[in-house]
Structure formats: structure tokens, C-alpha cells
Design a protein around this motif. Structure first.
Motif, PDB file in Angstrom:
ATOM      1  N   PRO A 162       6.434  -1.316   1.296  1.00 20.49           N
ATOM      2  CA  PRO A 162       5.591  -1.495   0.101  1.00 20.49           C
ATOM      3  C   PRO A 162       5.202  -2.927  -0.210  1.00 20.49           C
ATOM      4  O   PRO A 162       4.160  -3.158  -0.829  1.00 20.49           O
ATOM      5  CB  PRO A 162       6.442  -0.905  -1.026  1.00 20.49           C
ATOM      6  CG  PRO A 162       7.850  -0.991  -0.524  1.00 20.49           C
ATOM      7  CD  PRO A 162       7.765  -0.780   0.952  1.00 20.49           C
ATOM      8  N   ASP A 163       6.025  -3.903   0.174  1.00 16.24           N
ATOM      9  CA  ASP A 163       5.713  -5.283  -0.186  1.00 16.24           C
ATOM     10  C   ASP A 163       6.398  -6.237   0.781  1.00 16.24           C
ATOM     11  O   ASP A 163       7.249  -5.849   1.587  1.00 16.24           O
ATOM     12  CB  ASP A 163       6.138  -5.588  -1.632  1.00 16.24           C
ATOM     13  CG  ASP A 163       7.580  -5.205  -1.909  1.00 16.24           C
ATOM     14  OD1 ASP A 163       8.477  -5.696  -1.199  1.00 16.24           O
ATOM     15  OD2 ASP A 163       7.809  -4.394  -2.826  1.00 16.24           O
ATOM     16  N   ARG A 178      -0.862 -12.292   1.210  1.00 14.05           N
ATOM     17  CA  ARG A 178      -1.905 -11.398   1.694  1.00 14.05           C
ATOM     18  C   ARG A 178      -1.361 -10.140   2.360  1.00 14.05           C
ATOM     19  O   ARG A 178      -2.128  -9.332   2.882  1.00 14.05           O
ATOM     20  CB  ARG A 178      -2.831 -12.156   2.647  1.00 14.05           C
ATOM     21  CG  ARG A 178      -3.519 -13.330   1.982  1.00 14.05           C
ATOM     22  CD  ARG A 178      -4.573 -13.948   2.886  1.00 14.05           C
ATOM     23  NE  ARG A 178      -5.187 -15.099   2.236  1.00 14.05           N
ATOM     24  CZ  ARG A 178      -6.193 -15.023   1.363  1.00 14.05           C
ATOM     25  NH1 ARG A 178      -6.699 -13.842   1.049  1.00 14.05           N
ATOM     26  NH2 ARG A 178      -6.691 -16.108   0.817  1.00 14.05           N
ATOM     27  N   PHE A 179      -0.049  -9.966   2.322  1.00 13.90           N
ATOM     28  CA  PHE A 179       0.538  -8.774   2.936  1.00 13.90           C
ATOM     29  C   PHE A 179       0.162  -7.516   2.158  1.00 13.90           C
ATOM     30  O   PHE A 179       0.088  -7.508   0.929  1.00 13.90           O
ATOM     31  CB  PHE A 179       2.063  -8.896   2.965  1.00 13.90           C
ATOM     32  CG  PHE A 179       2.737  -7.685   3.541  1.00 13.90           C
ATOM     33  CD1 PHE A 179       2.863  -7.528   4.907  1.00 13.90           C
ATOM     34  CD2 PHE A 179       3.221  -6.677   2.716  1.00 13.90           C
ATOM     35  CE1 PHE A 179       3.461  -6.400   5.452  1.00 13.90           C
ATOM     36  CE2 PHE A 179       3.826  -5.543   3.244  1.00 13.90           C
ATOM     37  CZ  PHE A 179       3.938  -5.408   4.615  1.00 13.90           C
ATOM     38  N   ARG A 180      -0.067  -6.432   2.887  1.00 16.65           N
ATOM     39  CA  ARG A 180      -0.253  -5.110   2.275  1.00 16.65           C
ATOM     40  C   ARG A 180       0.242  -4.061   3.257  1.00 16.65           C
ATOM     41  O   ARG A 180       0.256  -4.290   4.479  1.00 16.65           O
ATOM     42  CB  ARG A 180      -1.715  -4.856   1.922  1.00 16.65           C
ATOM     43  CG  ARG A 180      -2.678  -4.799   3.098  1.00 16.65           C
ATOM     44  CD  ARG A 180      -4.110  -4.601   2.612  1.00 16.65           C
ATOM     45  NE  ARG A 180      -5.089  -4.612   3.688  1.00 16.65           N
ATOM     46  CZ  ARG A 180      -5.475  -3.535   4.359  1.00 16.65           C
ATOM     47  NH1 ARG A 180      -4.951  -2.352   4.077  1.00 16.65           N
ATOM     48  NH2 ARG A 180      -6.389  -3.623   5.319  1.00 16.65           N
ATOM     49  N   PRO A 181       0.650  -2.894   2.768  1.00 23.56           N
ATOM     50  CA  PRO A 181       1.066  -1.820   3.682  1.00 23.56           C
ATOM     51  C   PRO A 181      -0.086  -1.423   4.593  1.00 23.56           C
ATOM     52  O   PRO A 181      -1.237  -1.367   4.161  1.00 23.56           O
ATOM     53  CB  PRO A 181       1.466  -0.681   2.742  1.00 23.56           C
ATOM     54  CG  PRO A 181       1.697  -1.324   1.414  1.00 23.56           C
ATOM     55  CD  PRO A 181       0.780  -2.496   1.354  1.00 23.56           C
ATOM     56  N   ARG A 182       0.231  -1.104   5.850  1.00 20.74           N
ATOM     57  CA  ARG A 182      -0.777  -0.674   6.817  1.00 20.74           C
ATOM     58  C   ARG A 182      -0.340   0.642   7.454  1.00 20.74           C
ATOM     59  O   ARG A 182       0.812   0.813   7.821  1.00 20.74           O
ATOM     60  CB  ARG A 182      -0.974  -1.728   7.905  1.00 20.74           C
ATOM     61  CG  ARG A 182      -1.569  -3.049   7.424  1.00 20.74           C
ATOM     62  CD  ARG A 182      -2.920  -2.898   6.759  1.00 20.74           C
ATOM     63  NE  ARG A 182      -3.890  -2.228   7.620  1.00 20.74           N
ATOM     64  CZ  ARG A 182      -4.695  -2.855   8.464  1.00 20.74           C
ATOM     65  NH1 ARG A 182      -4.648  -4.170   8.584  1.00 20.74           N
ATOM     66  NH2 ARG A 182      -5.555  -2.151   9.190  1.00 20.74           N
ATOM     67  N   ASP A 241      -4.773   4.604   5.132  1.00 20.26           N
ATOM     68  CA  ASP A 241      -4.288   4.963   3.807  1.00 20.26           C
ATOM     69  C   ASP A 241      -3.056   5.859   3.951  1.00 20.26           C
ATOM     70  O   ASP A 241      -2.813   6.422   5.029  1.00 20.26           O
ATOM     71  CB  ASP A 241      -5.374   5.673   3.001  1.00 20.26           C
ATOM     72  CG  ASP A 241      -5.920   6.906   3.710  1.00 20.26           C
ATOM     73  OD1 ASP A 241      -5.234   7.944   3.702  1.00 20.26           O
ATOM     74  OD2 ASP A 241      -7.035   6.820   4.284  1.00 20.26           O
ATOM     75  N   LEU A 263      -5.228  -7.550   8.695  1.00 26.03           N
ATOM     76  CA  LEU A 263      -4.114  -7.342   7.775  1.00 26.03           C
ATOM     77  C   LEU A 263      -4.131  -8.359   6.645  1.00 26.03           C
ATOM     78  O   LEU A 263      -3.826  -8.040   5.508  1.00 26.03           O
ATOM     79  CB  LEU A 263      -2.801  -7.449   8.556  1.00 26.03           C
ATOM     80  CG  LEU A 263      -1.507  -7.357   7.760  1.00 26.03           C
ATOM     81  CD1 LEU A 263      -1.448  -6.033   7.015  1.00 26.03           C
ATOM     82  CD2 LEU A 263      -0.318  -7.497   8.683  1.00 26.03           C
ATOM     83  N   ASP A 276      -6.832 -10.459   5.666  1.00 28.70           N
ATOM     84  CA  ASP A 276      -8.138 -10.733   5.054  1.00 28.70           C
ATOM     85  C   ASP A 276      -8.311 -12.204   4.693  1.00 28.70           C
ATOM     86  O   ASP A 276      -8.563 -12.574   3.552  1.00 28.70           O
ATOM     87  CB  ASP A 276      -8.319  -9.859   3.808  1.00 28.70           C
ATOM     88  CG  ASP A 276      -9.776  -9.876   3.328  1.00 28.70           C
ATOM     89  OD1 ASP A 276      -9.998  -9.416   2.191  1.00 28.70           O
ATOM     90  OD2 ASP A 276     -10.655 -10.342   4.064  1.00 28.70           O
TER      91      ASP A 276
END
Length: 281
Positions: free
Chosen positions: A10-11, A45-49, A235, A262, A264
Motif C-alpha cells: 500500500p505505501d 512517487r511510489f504507488r501500488p502497481r 488497478d 511507476l 511519473d
């Protein structure tokens, strides 16, 4: 082979905690080699992929100044030869059995080994146009540590310095074999420093001995949405379990769209897939 994978934690704090759990990291007295240095921009800038494809920028674990460092890298070595002026090929995978000796990967194996964090990977069955994806993930939950190699390179579009990685594959274990004959090399938590060449782990012979199939039962399999077939989809719904009869697409799979980076780094979504072909191994 490993042509798509996931990192759906998640983070960024959770990712660091999972990585630091390797070989006693994060505990008192574990030493600096087991703590992790990370660029704050990567963290921001991390997000779940849920559908990571070749040409995507992804965090990888490297050895730097005697400690673990989490750095950004683009998935896919740039192939040495391009055909017909179409641009460089991408080598997303390297065979573990030959990587140490093969000219394309030999130098990276000796000096630039890395760990690719993931929490699952996809393989497919079925005919072209109706591919059915299966998501393999840790049977007990947690993180997968994929053995990888790094390559310094230049961005094929801008000419700017770039860092590339490839994922090592080996024969499939009993969990994956019903779907595919290859799988990524999975490192145990206690093998991370040895693979990275930290501490007493600089011996390439000992590192090469880690390149073996995972034990039976290490992975669980789940039939998931055929939406995975397009890299334009990324998603949580991709990981919803499907009944076997529902897993097959009723129509030909849609054409792949661009792969979103990942991190951006340009402040906007743009395709990150360069021209050329992706080599699957």
C-alpha cells in the motif's frame, strides 16, 4: 519467463519494512549493511502497481557504499543489436543457467546484481487472442525478492543516463510447472546480502548457487482477470479471483497500450514503452 509482475504493497513505508525484514534488518545490532538507503523522490512517487511490464520504471535493491540502497531502474536491458533501425530490443529476462558466462550479462553478474521487489507475477495459458492469466504470489503472504542484474544505459528517447534491470529465470517449480516451464528466481530473505555482494557475500560462486527453483509450496496460484492482458490496465480489480470458466476472454484480447512509469517523474502520465521488441526468455 517473467513478463509481468505486481508490487501492490500500500505505501513506501510498508515496502521498506518488508525489505528490511530480510536477514534481520531493522533489528538492533543488525548493522548498516542491512539498513536501506532510499532516495526521498522515489518514496514520494511510489504507488501500488498491479500490472508491471517491461519498460516500466521500478525500485530495485542494490549494494552501494557497503549498504543496501533502493534505486529506480527501467525494466529491460537494452539489447546490443537492433534490427531494421526499429530501435533497441529489451531483454526483460536472463536465463540463470547461462547469465554468468553470457557476454550480455557477464559483467552485470560479476558486479551489478540486484533484487527486484515484487509480491506476485503472472503467467498465461490458452491460445493467442484468448490468453488466460494466472497470478502467482507468496503462499504465506509478504514479499517476493526476485534475483536481477543491473545495466547502465542511455534512455533510447532522450539519450539521458538510465539504469536498467533484468530478471533471472530458472526452471519452474512444482507450483508453476502446470502453467509454464520457467519462473523467476526467488531469493530467500537470508540470501539478499549474499546476492548483493555485501559483507561476506562477494563470492560469485556462492551467489550463482542461489539460482534454483523455489521449493514446492512457496507460491499460491490464482486465476485472475483477462484485463491483465493489456498493459493499459493497472488497478486492484486485476487480482480478483475468477472461476476457471470465467477466466478465458470471450473475445480477442485488446491491443496493449502504453506502460505508465511507476514514478511519473515528469509530472504527467506518458507511455514509457520505447520502440523495438521485447525479448522473452
Amino acid at each position: 519467463m517473467c513478463a509481468r509482475f505486481t508490487l501492490a504493497v500500500p505505501d513506501f513505508a510498508t515496502l521498506i519494512a518488508l525489505l528490511e525484514s530480510s536477514s534481520g534488518a531493522g533489528r538492533a545490532g543488525s548493522g548498516p549493511a542491512r539498513s536501506i538507503a532510499a532516495d526521498p523522490e522515489i518514496a514520494a512517487r511510489f504507488r501500488p502497481r498491479f500490472n508491471i511490464a517491461p519498460a516500466t520504471v521500478h525500485p530495485v535493491l542494490r549494494a552501494r557504499d557497503g549498504r543496501r540502497a533502493l534505486v529506480a531502474a527501467t525494466w529491460g536491458f537494452v539489447g546490443r543489436f537492433a534490427r531494421g533501425g526499429a530501435g533497441p530490443s529489451l531483454l526483460a529476462n536472463a536465463r540463470a543457467e547461462s547469465a554468468r558466462a553470457k557476454p550480455t550479462f557477464r559483467e552485470a553478474f560479476a558486479a551489478r546484481r540486484c533484487v527486484v521487489p515484487a509480491d506476485g507475477f503472472y503467467e498465461w495459458t490458452g491460445p493467442k487472442g484468448a490468453r488466460r492469466p494466472t497470478w502467482f504470489h507468496p503462499a504465506e503472504g509478504g514479499l517476493l525478492r526476485l534475483a536481477g542484474l543491473c545495466q547502465p544505459a542511455k534512455d533510447p528517447d532522450t539519450g539521458e543516463p538510465d539504469r536498467r534491470f533484468t530478471i533471472l529465470t530458472t526452471e519452474a517449480n512444482a507450483d508453476v510447472a502446470p502453467i509454464h516451464d520457467r519462473m523467476p528466481v526467488l531469493l530467500g530473505p537470508g540470501d539478499v546480502d549474499l546476492w548483493l555482494g555485501l559483507g561476506d557475500g562477494a563470492d560469485a560462486d556462492r551467489a550463482e548457487a542461489l539460482l534454483r527453483p523455489a521449493p514446492r509450496g512457496a507460491l499460491a496460484a490464482r486465476a485472475v482477470s483477462p484485463r491483465v492482458n493489456s498493459v493499459a490496465h493497472d488497478d486492484p480489480a486485476l487480482l480478483q479471483e475468477l472461476a476457471a470458466e470465467a477466466a478465458a476472454p470471450k473475445a480477442a484480447a485488446s491491443k496493449s497500450g502504453g506502460t505508465l512509469p511507476l514514478f511519473d517523474l515528469d509530472g504527467g502520465a506518458r507511455p514509457a514503452v520505447p520502440s523495438g521488441r521485447t525479448s522473452r526468455r
